[in-house]
Every structure is written in C-alpha cells, then in structure tokens.
Design a protein around this motif. Sequence first.
Motif, PDB file in Angstrom:
ATOM      1  N   GLY A 196     -76.722 -39.241 -16.107  1.00 16.90           N
ATOM      2  CA  GLY A 196     -75.766 -38.438 -15.363  1.00 16.90           C
ATOM      3  C   GLY A 196     -75.621 -37.070 -15.997  1.00 16.90           C
ATOM      4  O   GLY A 196     -76.465 -36.652 -16.803  1.00 16.90           O
ATOM      5  N   ASP A 197     -74.559 -36.382 -15.637  1.00 15.83           N
ATOM      6  CA  ASP A 197     -74.307 -35.027 -16.125  1.00 15.83           C
ATOM      7  C   ASP A 197     -73.743 -35.108 -17.546  1.00 15.83           C
ATOM      8  O   ASP A 197     -72.581 -35.450 -17.744  1.00 15.83           O
ATOM      9  CB  ASP A 197     -73.313 -34.329 -15.196  1.00 15.83           C
ATOM     10  N   HIS A 198     -74.588 -34.840 -18.548  1.00 13.84           N
ATOM     11  CA  HIS A 198     -74.218 -34.919 -19.965  1.00 13.84           C
ATOM     12  C   HIS A 198     -73.775 -36.323 -20.357  1.00 13.84           C
ATOM     13  O   HIS A 198     -72.903 -36.498 -21.211  1.00 13.84           O
ATOM     14  CB  HIS A 198     -73.111 -33.911 -20.301  1.00 13.84           C
ATOM     15  N   VAL A 199     -74.371 -37.330 -19.730  1.00 14.06           N
ATOM     16  CA  VAL A 199     -74.013 -38.714 -20.044  1.00 14.06           C
ATOM     17  C   VAL A 199     -75.187 -39.612 -19.696  1.00 14.06           C
ATOM     18  O   VAL A 199     -75.993 -39.308 -18.807  1.00 14.06           O
ATOM     19  CB  VAL A 199     -72.749 -39.147 -19.248  1.00 14.06           C
ATOM     20  N   VAL A 200     -75.308 -40.698 -20.421  1.00 14.81           N
ATOM     21  CA  VAL A 200     -76.198 -41.781 -20.023  1.00 14.81           C
ATOM     22  C   VAL A 200     -75.384 -43.060 -20.134  1.00 14.81           C
ATOM     23  O   VAL A 200     -74.614 -43.250 -21.084  1.00 14.81           O
ATOM     24  CB  VAL A 200     -77.475 -41.842 -20.890  1.00 14.81           C
ATOM     25  N   GLU A 201     -75.520 -43.910 -19.130  1.00 14.01           N
ATOM     26  CA  GLU A 201     -74.699 -45.113 -19.069  1.00 14.01           C
ATOM     27  C   GLU A 201     -75.590 -46.337 -18.987  1.00 14.01           C
ATOM     28  O   GLU A 201     -76.643 -46.317 -18.334  1.00 14.01           O
ATOM     29  CB  GLU A 201     -73.776 -45.053 -17.852  1.00 14.01           C
ATOM     30  N   LEU A 202     -75.193 -47.403 -19.653  1.00 14.14           N
ATOM     31  CA  LEU A 202     -75.872 -48.689 -19.575  1.00 14.14           C
ATOM     32  C   LEU A 202     -75.079 -49.552 -18.600  1.00 14.14           C
ATOM     33  O   LEU A 202     -73.900 -49.848 -18.837  1.00 14.14           O
ATOM     34  CB  LEU A 202     -75.944 -49.358 -20.946  1.00 14.14           C
ATOM     35  N   LEU A 205     -71.320 -49.282 -20.689  1.00 10.06           N
ATOM     36  CA  LEU A 205     -71.118 -48.442 -21.863  1.00 10.06           C
ATOM     37  C   LEU A 205     -71.728 -47.074 -21.574  1.00 10.06           C
ATOM     38  O   LEU A 205     -72.892 -46.983 -21.170  1.00 10.06           O
ATOM     39  CB  LEU A 205     -71.786 -49.068 -23.090  1.00 10.06           C
ATOM     40  N   ALA A 206     -70.921 -46.024 -21.759  1.00  4.86           N
ATOM     41  CA  ALA A 206     -71.388 -44.667 -21.473  1.00  4.86           C
ATOM     42  C   ALA A 206     -71.374 -43.836 -22.743  1.00  4.86           C
ATOM     43  O   ALA A 206     -70.428 -43.909 -23.535  1.00  4.86           O
ATOM     44  CB  ALA A 206     -70.498 -44.015 -20.416  1.00  4.86           C
ATOM     45  N   LEU A 207     -72.425 -43.041 -22.924  1.00  6.44           N
ATOM     46  CA  LEU A 207     -72.534 -42.129 -24.060  1.00  6.44           C
ATOM     47  C   LEU A 207     -72.509 -40.702 -23.526  1.00  6.44           C
ATOM     48  O   LEU A 207     -73.401 -40.308 -22.763  1.00  6.44           O
ATOM     49  CB  LEU A 207     -73.825 -42.374 -24.839  1.00  6.44           C
ATOM     50  N   VAL A 259     -79.170 -38.949 -28.341  1.00  7.64           N
ATOM     51  CA  VAL A 259     -78.451 -39.940 -27.536  1.00  7.64           C
ATOM     52  C   VAL A 259     -79.403 -40.594 -26.539  1.00  7.64           C
ATOM     53  O   VAL A 259     -79.466 -41.829 -26.415  1.00  7.64           O
ATOM     54  CB  VAL A 259     -77.260 -39.287 -26.813  1.00  7.64           C
ATOM     55  N   ARG A 260     -80.150 -39.768 -25.829  1.00  2.68           N
ATOM     56  CA  ARG A 260     -81.087 -40.317 -24.837  1.00  2.68           C
ATOM     57  C   ARG A 260     -82.123 -41.221 -25.494  1.00  2.68           C
ATOM     58  O   ARG A 260     -82.479 -42.283 -24.964  1.00  2.68           O
ATOM     59  CB  ARG A 260     -81.805 -39.175 -24.104  1.00  2.68           C
ATOM     60  N   ALA A 261     -82.617 -40.794 -26.640  1.00  7.51           N
ATOM     61  CA  ALA A 261     -83.658 -41.564 -27.318  1.00  7.51           C
ATOM     62  C   ALA A 261     -83.135 -42.922 -27.763  1.00  7.51           C
ATOM     63  O   ALA A 261     -83.834 -43.943 -27.638  1.00  7.51           O
ATOM     64  CB  ALA A 261     -84.191 -40.782 -28.510  1.00  7.51           C
ATOM     65  N   LEU A 262     -81.920 -42.967 -28.296  1.00  6.15           N
ATOM     66  CA  LEU A 262     -81.343 -44.244 -28.722  1.00  6.15           C
ATOM     67  C   LEU A 262     -81.180 -45.180 -27.533  1.00  6.15           C
ATOM     68  O   LEU A 262     -81.547 -46.365 -27.605  1.00  6.15           O
ATOM     69  CB  LEU A 262     -79.992 -44.011 -29.402  1.00  6.15           C
ATOM     70  N   ALA A 263     -80.638 -44.658 -26.429  1.00  6.53           N
ATOM     71  CA  ALA A 263     -80.434 -45.498 -25.250  1.00  6.53           C
ATOM     72  C   ALA A 263     -81.761 -46.009 -24.707  1.00  6.53           C
ATOM     73  O   ALA A 263     -81.903 -47.199 -24.368  1.00  6.53           O
ATOM     74  CB  ALA A 263     -79.684 -44.716 -24.173  1.00  6.53           C
ATOM     75  N   ALA A 264     -82.769 -45.132 -24.633  1.00  4.54           N
ATOM     76  CA  ALA A 264     -84.073 -45.536 -24.102  1.00  4.54           C
ATOM     77  C   ALA A 264     -84.749 -46.570 -24.997  1.00  4.54           C
ATOM     78  O   ALA A 264     -85.432 -47.481 -24.511  1.00  4.54           O
ATOM     79  CB  ALA A 264     -84.974 -44.309 -23.956  1.00  4.54           C
ATOM     80  N   ALA A 265     -84.532 -46.445 -26.311  1.00  4.22           N
ATOM     81  CA  ALA A 265     -85.176 -47.363 -27.251  1.00  4.22           C
ATOM     82  C   ALA A 265     -84.548 -48.754 -27.214  1.00  4.22           C
ATOM     83  O   ALA A 265     -85.215 -49.740 -27.542  1.00  4.22           O
ATOM     84  CB  ALA A 265     -85.095 -46.801 -28.666  1.00  4.22           C
ATOM     85  N   ARG A 266     -83.283 -48.845 -26.817  1.00  2.00           N
ATOM     86  CA  ARG A 266     -82.575 -50.124 -26.914  1.00  2.00           C
ATOM     87  C   ARG A 266     -82.393 -50.825 -25.574  1.00  2.00           C
ATOM     88  O   ARG A 266     -82.079 -52.017 -25.546  1.00  2.00           O
ATOM     89  CB  ARG A 266     -81.191 -49.904 -27.538  1.00  2.00           C
ATOM     90  N   LEU A 319     -76.401 -37.805 -10.376  1.00  2.00           N
ATOM     91  CA  LEU A 319     -77.527 -38.686 -10.095  1.00  2.00           C
ATOM     92  C   LEU A 319     -77.061 -40.069  -9.669  1.00  2.00           C
ATOM     93  O   LEU A 319     -77.732 -40.729  -8.871  1.00  2.00           O
ATOM     94  CB  LEU A 319     -78.427 -38.790 -11.335  1.00  2.00           C
ATOM     95  N   THR A 320     -75.937 -40.538 -10.177  1.00  2.00           N
ATOM     96  CA  THR A 320     -75.401 -41.837  -9.769  1.00  2.00           C
ATOM     97  C   THR A 320     -75.079 -41.871  -8.280  1.00  2.00           C
ATOM     98  O   THR A 320     -75.088 -42.936  -7.662  1.00  2.00           O
ATOM     99  CB  THR A 320     -74.128 -42.172 -10.563  1.00  2.00           C
ATOM    100  N   ASP A 321     -74.801 -40.709  -7.700  1.00  2.00           N
ATOM    101  CA  ASP A 321     -74.409 -40.634  -6.295  1.00  2.00           C
ATOM    102  C   ASP A 321     -75.603 -40.645  -5.349  1.00  2.00           C
ATOM    103  O   ASP A 321     -75.426 -40.822  -4.137  1.00  2.00           O
ATOM    104  CB  ASP A 321     -73.560 -39.386  -6.059  1.00  2.00           C
ATOM    105  N   GLU A 322     -76.815 -40.474  -5.879  1.00  2.00           N
ATOM    106  CA  GLU A 322     -77.991 -40.515  -5.022  1.00  2.00           C
ATOM    107  C   GLU A 322     -78.140 -41.868  -4.339  1.00  2.00           C
ATOM    108  O   GLU A 322     -78.619 -41.955  -3.207  1.00  2.00           O
ATOM    109  CB  GLU A 322     -79.245 -40.177  -5.823  1.00  2.00           C
TER     110      GLU A 322
END
Length: 261
Positions: A164-170, A131-133, A145-152, A202-205
């Motif tokens: 990632g670039d303007h995205v966070v993915e689970l 799931l990507a936001l 967005v970042r805070a919700l993802a980090a909290a859950r 960052l995913t490509d690192e």
Amino acid sequence: MAAGTPLYRPPPPLLDDACALFLDVDGTLLEFASQPDRVRLPPQALAVIETLSDRLQGALALVSGRPLHELDRLFWPLQLPAAGLHGHQFRGSETSPGSTVPEALSHFKREALALARRHQGVMVEDKGSHLALHWRGAPHAAEQVRALAAARIGDIAGYRLQPGDHVVELVPADVDKGGAVRTLMRERPFLGRTPVFVGDDLTDEYGFAAVNANGGWSVLVGRRDDSHANYGLADPGAVHAWLRANAENPASAFSPPTEQT
C-alpha cells in the motif's frame, strides 16, 4: 508506463437512485497521518455522509483495512454498514481476529518490532490476524521493511503480502476488498443496486475490479496510471466535495430502486 495508458480520468457523475456506495477510508475520506490513530474527518463530513446514506436507503458502506472498532470510533455516532480488515470482518458477524493468529505471524511481529527499534519512524500496527508495517515516518527504511516482509511471507501459511501507500500488510490470502464488496452486494440494502467503489490505494484495486465486473463505477482518488478505475478524484478534499454535491442533490433523485423478485 505502457503506450496508450490513460493519464486522465473524468470525475464521477452524481449518484442515481439505483446506486450502492462503497467508501475506502484512509487516503479517501481521511488524509494520511504519521500515526493511523491521529487522523480526523473534516468538519461536517459526518452530516454529509449520514444524509447521503439516508437518501440511498442505507446503501452506503465503509470498506477498510481498519478493524470495525476503529471505524466506529472515527465515524461515531454513526454506525454504518462496514467491512473491516479488508473484508475479514463484517457488521453483525465480527470475527475475533486475535484468536486465530498463526505462530509464524507472531514470530514475524517480533522481527518487525526489532526492525522498528533500529529505524525510528517505522511503525508496526497489530490488527490481530493482520499485521501492517508502516514507513511513512522513515522513508529511508522502505527497502528494509519490504525485504523483511518478502523474505518471511513464505513461512506464514495462508497469508499474502498486500502493498500500500508507505505500508505493507500481511493478510489472509482469501481476504480482499473485492470479496468484501461482493459479499455486501448479496444483501439488502445493496442487493440489486449499481455498485460504486471509491478508493485510493493498491488494496482498493480489488474493489474496483469487483464493481467493474458488476457494471458499476470505480473511482480512483489521486493519480495512478495502472489502475482499473474508470473515474477519478484528485484527493480526499475532492471526495468530500463530490459527496456534498450528492447529498445536496434533490431528494426526489434518490427514490429506492425497484424490488427484484
């Protein structure tokens, strides 16, 4: 920024006859768009990629966060070797990501959709088991967005956050692009070749680290000081120019590598 961190990376040389090429897609071959389904390859790009794949004896693969069916739509009529969903899917052994979605991830999706309704421009991309936001269209909502993802994320067993670039993915914790490259490198036509990974985010690192550990070349698209990459290209336009230069290289330079026994 740490003292001594290099600010400049030379462009990669032309591929030789023993290389295997792994290409990220978004931000590398494709410019970013506000909606992931609105992107298009530049004219003639498919012909160049096909020529280069042929010259490398098929040792050219896509390694992307997109699922395989989206890669096939974007690159049609080509059906290249590919790892989708950061290596959760492989050509010929596609998983059915939607069949194993944890209930906690489904609950998080509902929360994310509620946040998106409050912030126009935030997009929730459902990839089944991933799931990507995205907040490219709503930069003001980045922290929420970042805070919700980090909290859950701690509530979703076996998952990690992938920024990632303007995205966070689970994503599943045991999946990344480095693992995808290592898996492909164990199979023909990639086996025994020098791996070359081109990516921007960052995913490509993970991919960069994997090819570096195997004596390969890592190519960062764009500028980021804290990268494992040892070469650089400015943007997707520069990537396509480099691919064209490789495709136009004399075919005699692309004889297949010596078979290993």
